[in-house]
Design an enzyme around this catalytic site. Sequence first.
Site, PDB file in Angstrom:
ATOM      1  N   ASP A   1      12.832  42.082 -11.152  1.00  0.00           N
ATOM      2  CA  ASP A   1      12.985  41.302 -12.381  1.00  0.00           C
ATOM      3  C   ASP A   1      12.080  41.889 -13.461  1.00  0.00           C
ATOM      4  O   ASP A   1      10.938  42.268 -13.179  1.00  0.00           O
ATOM      5  CB  ASP A   1      12.575  39.844 -12.171  1.00  0.00           C
TER       6      ASP A   1
ATOM      7  N   HIS B   1      14.113  38.925 -18.252  1.00  0.00           N
ATOM      8  CA  HIS B   1      14.803  37.948 -17.409  1.00  0.00           C
ATOM      9  C   HIS B   1      14.475  36.517 -17.837  1.00  0.00           C
ATOM     10  O   HIS B   1      15.338  35.639 -17.783  1.00  0.00           O
ATOM     11  CB  HIS B   1      14.427  38.185 -15.951  1.00  0.00           C
TER      12      HIS B   1
ATOM     13  N   HIS C   1      20.694  41.033 -10.199  1.00  0.00           N
ATOM     14  CA  HIS C   1      19.780  40.266  -9.348  1.00  0.00           C
ATOM     15  C   HIS C   1      20.353  40.038  -7.951  1.00  0.00           C
ATOM     16  O   HIS C   1      19.911  39.141  -7.233  1.00  0.00           O
ATOM     17  CB  HIS C   1      19.429  38.941 -10.028  1.00  0.00           C
TER      18      HIS C   1
END
Length: 182
Positions: A56, A60, A50
Amino acid sequence: MGKKHGWVDATIPLQEGLPVWPDDAPVRIWQTAEHAPDGLRVTALSLSAHAGTHVDAPLHVFANGTDVSAYPAKAFLGPAMVLGEPLPTHARRVLLRGPLTREQAEALCHKRLLLVGVQGASIDIGDELGAHRVFLAAGVAVVEHLDLTGVPDGPCRLCCLPLHIPGADGAPARCLIRPRRA
């Protein structure tokens, strides 16, 4: 940010000292071989999935979510809309200048939405992860930490490919935007 043939590089460069979330691994870049005496240079990287501009995946925020490699390539390539405000739109890919509340994410999310990106480190306002949950539950790719400086609001073309990392909850990405000429 660079511009060539109408394309704008909206990627935050990966470099040591790049701010990361408090518990994320810092970006480290070093050489494991040098031209003298090795005859070639080899660079090694250590970073969070990240760090910098990244995608994402549902994994996540959801324990049973899919990983970043499960997204179809079409989510990251094609027409997009850059918006200064999170207004409802029928665009399949939306790039925003700021984070969202859960309510704004719900208003923006529709069944054909493939991707939402944001200038800034998080798509969420605050620490609740409401916008993350709305988009990732719907299978919408979330791109964070874009640099939209110099990119006008309006329609554009997007090429934003995350690294193919099976099992990962996110991945660094290179994002290029080509604004539509007026």
